[in-house]
Design an enzyme around this catalytic site. Structure first.
Site, PDB file in Angstrom:
ATOM      1  N   CYS A  99       0.843  -1.207   0.000  1.00  0.00           N
ATOM      2  CA  CYS A  99       0.000   0.000   0.000  1.00  0.00           C
ATOM      3  C   CYS A  99       0.872   1.250   0.000  1.00  0.00           C
ATOM      4  O   CYS A  99       0.661   2.174  -0.784  1.00  0.00           O
ATOM      5  CB  CYS A  99      -0.924  -0.014   1.210  1.00  0.00           C
ATOM      6  SG  CYS A  99      -1.918   1.480   1.359  1.00  0.00           S
ATOM      7  N   CYS A 196      -5.997  -2.552   7.671  1.00  0.00           N
ATOM      8  CA  CYS A 196      -7.154  -1.660   7.605  1.00  0.00           C
ATOM      9  C   CYS A 196      -8.332  -2.258   6.857  1.00  0.00           C
ATOM     10  O   CYS A 196      -9.482  -1.978   7.190  1.00  0.00           O
ATOM     11  CB  CYS A 196      -6.745  -0.328   7.001  1.00  0.00           C
ATOM     12  SG  CYS A 196      -6.353  -0.403   5.238  1.00  0.00           S
TER      13      CYS A 196
END
Ligand SMILES: Nc1ncnc2c1ncn2[C@@H]1O[C@H](COP(=O)(O)OP(=O)(O)OP(=O)(O)O)[C@@H](O)[C@H]1O
Length: 363
Positions: A99, A196
């Site tokens: 990410c 997340c």
């Protein structure tokens, strides 16, 4: 200077935006919409939609422009699908590295440049130190918040452009106090979870949904290939783990504590062995990123092979096309995990642990 702040809607990046604005910079806020709100909301965790609204409220309060970028598809392809693929290969991935490298430090950073920014700031807890004309990445002052392990793949070019104002903060309480002092509504917002996009914390459920083969039952075997038990899907296991092995350790001749030593995705077999003496000294790294000029003869440094683990002393050498780590004392490196190289707090570089460690250790 004009600086873009990557705002997650959490307290950390909100404080970063506020501090930079206070210092007189021309601050622009940007929030990436990374995953589906609906699913996260159902799970009862804080949802992506709520986070975007929080970021927007902070931007309004600070009177700075704020952009929301739809990065859902890119995040799904470059982070979530790769996360599932890695488990399907029998590895243990680190999605935060993918990410940071893709959506945050390539896409968002590119947008910052397009907007005429001279830098991009995030709420990561690491320090960027300029020394003799070069830029170094270091662990933060507050070691309990250290995120340097997740940022080893940051290129020197990216590091040049990035700023991490929280790296110098003494602790999170000081960050929250700052948020309160500045009147930010997110001051008491809970910390985000580890991964997340898995609000429930059950990453295996998501992996099995995306790659059903990872949820198929299979055999647990010892080093001789004898079947000693059964497992409920390879995604639930990691090299080095003893959990979920049930009473397997009592079935060995000497009752020694067992752990996973290898995951063979093709046969869906989990190989176990006694914890004692199972470690390896040598393993290879792929996608190596150097943040120093390593030279030909290799380097002596400390390495960290899991997110929350003490460092170990090692040699790093280039052998042909391979970067090889030789540990002073044996350990259990898990394929797919990162091996990050340090000298004290300085991040020298790092790479991902490959699955061909057995062949290497046999030499
Ligand atoms: N959706 C997002 N959009 C833009 N930036 C983000 C987003 N998610 C994370 N970031 C940036 O990456 C940093 C580190 O992300 P991480 O998920 O570790 O957040 P965190 O440590 O909980 O910080 P925060 O309190 O700001 O959420 C954030 O501080 C922020 O700058």
């Amino acid at each position: 200077m004009r600086i873009l702040v990557a705002m997650s809607g959490g307290v950390d990046s909100s404080v970063v935006a506020a501090l930079l604005k206070q210092e007189g910079h021309d601050v622009i806020g940007a929030t990436l919409q990374l995953y589906d709100h609906g699913e996260a909301t159902k799970a009862g965790s804080c949802c992506a939609g709520r986070d975007i609204m929080d970021a927007r409220a902070v931007a309004d309060r600070l009177d700075i422009p704020h952009y929301v970028i739809d990065a859902e598809e890119r995040f799904r392809n470059s982070v979530i699908e790769r996360f599932a693929d890695s488990y399907a290969r029998g590895e243990t991935p680190v999605p935060c590295v993918a990410c940071n490298q893709g959506v945050k430090f390539t896409d968002l950073l590119g947008m910052a440049r397009d907007l005429g920014c001279e830098a991009m700031a995030t709420g990561h807890y690491v320090r960027r130190i300029e020394k003799d004309g070069t830029v170094e990445l270091h662990r933060p002052v507050d070691l309990s918040r250290d995120q340097s392990w997740f940022l080893f793949a940051t290129t020197r070019d990216q590091l040049d452009f990035l700023r991490f104002p929280l790296g110098a903060m003494p602790d999170k309480d000081a960050v929250r106090a700052k948020a309160e002092e500045l009147g930010l509504a997110v001051a008491t917002k809970p910390d985000s979870q580890d991964i997340c996009f898995v609000p429930t914390g059950s990453y295996a459920g998501l992996v099995e949904k995306l790659r059903p083969e990872t949820g198929a039952a299979g055999e647990i075997v010892n080093a001789d290939g004898d079947i000693v038990g059964r497992h409920d899907g390879i995604a639930r296991y990691t090299v080095g783990q003893s959990k979920r092995l049930g009473d397997i350790h009592t079935q060995t001749k000497d009752g020694a504590r067992q752990m996973v030593t290898r995951i063979d995705a093709t046969t869906r077999r989990i190989v176990v062995g006694p914890r004692q003496g199972a470690g390896r000294h040598r393993f290879r790294l792929r996608d190596m990123n150097w943040l120093i000029d390593a030279g030909e003869e290799g380097i002596r440094c400390s390495v960290q092979i899991r997110a929350r683990e003490a460092v170990r002393e090692a040699w790093i050498r280039q052998e042909g096309n391979h970067t090889v780590v030789t540990l002073d004392e044996a350990a259990m490196p898990a394929p797919g995990q990162a091996c990050v190289l340090y000298r004290d707090s300085h991040v020298l570089g790092g790479g991902f642990i490959t699955a061909d460690i057995e062949e290497e250790s046999a030499q």
